[in-house]
Design a protein around this motif. Structure first.
Motif, PDB file in Angstrom:
ATOM      1  N   ARG A 255       0.884  -1.169   0.000  1.00 47.11           N
ATOM      2  CA  ARG A 255       0.000   0.000   0.000  1.00 47.11           C
ATOM      3  C   ARG A 255       0.913   1.207   0.000  1.00 47.11           C
ATOM      4  O   ARG A 255       1.768   1.350   0.883  1.00 47.11           O
ATOM      5  CB  ARG A 255      -0.884   0.029   1.245  1.00 47.11           C
ATOM      6  N   LEU A 256       0.738   2.070  -0.964  1.00 49.43           N
ATOM      7  CA  LEU A 256       1.622   3.222  -1.136  1.00 49.43           C
ATOM      8  C   LEU A 256       0.845   4.524  -1.032  1.00 49.43           C
ATOM      9  O   LEU A 256      -0.272   4.618  -1.543  1.00 49.43           O
ATOM     10  CB  LEU A 256       2.290   3.152  -2.515  1.00 49.43           C
ATOM     11  N   HIS A 257       1.446   5.510  -0.392  1.00 47.95           N
ATOM     12  CA  HIS A 257       0.880   6.853  -0.405  1.00 47.95           C
ATOM     13  C   HIS A 257       1.987   7.860  -0.142  1.00 47.95           C
ATOM     14  O   HIS A 257       3.035   7.525   0.408  1.00 47.95           O
ATOM     15  CB  HIS A 257      -0.269   6.995   0.599  1.00 47.95           C
ATOM     16  N   ALA A 258       1.737   9.074  -0.566  1.00 44.77           N
ATOM     17  CA  ALA A 258       2.697  10.156  -0.334  1.00 44.77           C
ATOM     18  C   ALA A 258       2.387  10.810   1.007  1.00 44.77           C
ATOM     19  O   ALA A 258       1.242  11.137   1.290  1.00 44.77           O
ATOM     20  CB  ALA A 258       2.624  11.177  -1.461  1.00 44.77           C
TER      21      ALA A 258
ATOM     22  N   LEU B 226       7.638   8.843   0.164  1.00 41.68           N
ATOM     23  CA  LEU B 226       6.782   7.733  -0.232  1.00 41.68           C
ATOM     24  C   LEU B 226       6.686   6.799   0.967  1.00 41.68           C
ATOM     25  O   LEU B 226       7.697   6.356   1.506  1.00 41.68           O
ATOM     26  CB  LEU B 226       7.375   6.991  -1.432  1.00 41.68           C
ATOM     27  N   VAL B 227       5.461   6.518   1.410  1.00 40.45           N
ATOM     28  CA  VAL B 227       5.230   5.614   2.528  1.00 40.45           C
ATOM     29  C   VAL B 227       4.665   4.319   1.960  1.00 40.45           C
ATOM     30  O   VAL B 227       3.746   4.339   1.135  1.00 40.45           O
ATOM     31  CB  VAL B 227       4.270   6.223   3.564  1.00 40.45           C
ATOM     32  N   MET B 228       5.247   3.198   2.398  1.00 42.41           N
ATOM     33  CA  MET B 228       4.860   1.892   1.889  1.00 42.41           C
ATOM     34  C   MET B 228       4.512   0.981   3.059  1.00 42.41           C
ATOM     35  O   MET B 228       5.323   0.794   3.967  1.00 42.41           O
ATOM     36  CB  MET B 228       6.015   1.282   1.093  1.00 42.41           C
TER      37      MET B 228
ATOM     38  N   THR C 131       5.899  -0.975   7.861  1.00 45.86           N
ATOM     39  CA  THR C 131       5.731   0.316   7.198  1.00 45.86           C
ATOM     40  C   THR C 131       7.110   0.923   6.979  1.00 45.86           C
ATOM     41  O   THR C 131       7.917   0.968   7.904  1.00 45.86           O
ATOM     42  CB  THR C 131       4.863   1.278   8.032  1.00 45.86           C
ATOM     43  N   PHE C 132       7.337   1.365   5.757  1.00 50.67           N
ATOM     44  CA  PHE C 132       8.593   2.007   5.384  1.00 50.67           C
ATOM     45  C   PHE C 132       8.309   3.431   4.932  1.00 50.67           C
ATOM     46  O   PHE C 132       7.229   3.727   4.411  1.00 50.67           O
ATOM     47  CB  PHE C 132       9.261   1.295   4.199  1.00 50.67           C
TER      48      PHE C 132
END
Length: 101
Positions: A32-35, A41-43, A86-87
């Motif tokens: 799941r990716l979002h800015a 970029l948060v993954m 979470t990265f």
């Protein structure tokens, strides 16, 4: 792909789609990716196999390939009791743009 971030953002739809086509029934991880507001970029890494180090190596390898250094931060980890990893990633060129703004 024009840059490392774009490549990473396409992993679910491009790479994993190809893996599933080659190996029907394979259990690929999901990202799941979002800015973030900072532009990072948060993954969220979702996988029963808990191979978050492989995911980190994938991101760092892509950054090396594109010659775009990345700061990779492991914010939470399934191996430490969270329900997923979470990265957060900051590419050097994005950090420089943010600092100049």
């Amino acid at each position: 792909m024009p840059d490392a971030r774009t490549f990473v953002e396409g992993v679910n739809n491009i790479i994993h789609a190809e893996v599933r086509q080659l190996y029907p029934g394979s259990a690929c991880p999901h990202f799941r990716l979002h800015a973030a507001a900072s532009g990072d970029l948060v993954m969220d890494y979702l996988s029963a196999r808990e191979m978050c180090a492989l995911a980190q190596g994938f991101v760092e390898g892509v950054a090396d390939w594109y010659m775009q250094p990345v700061e990779f931060r492991h914010l939470q980890c399934k191996q430490h009791g969270h329900d997923h990893c979470t990265f957060a990633m900051t590419w050097a060129d994005e950090a420089q743009r943010s600092a100049a703004a």
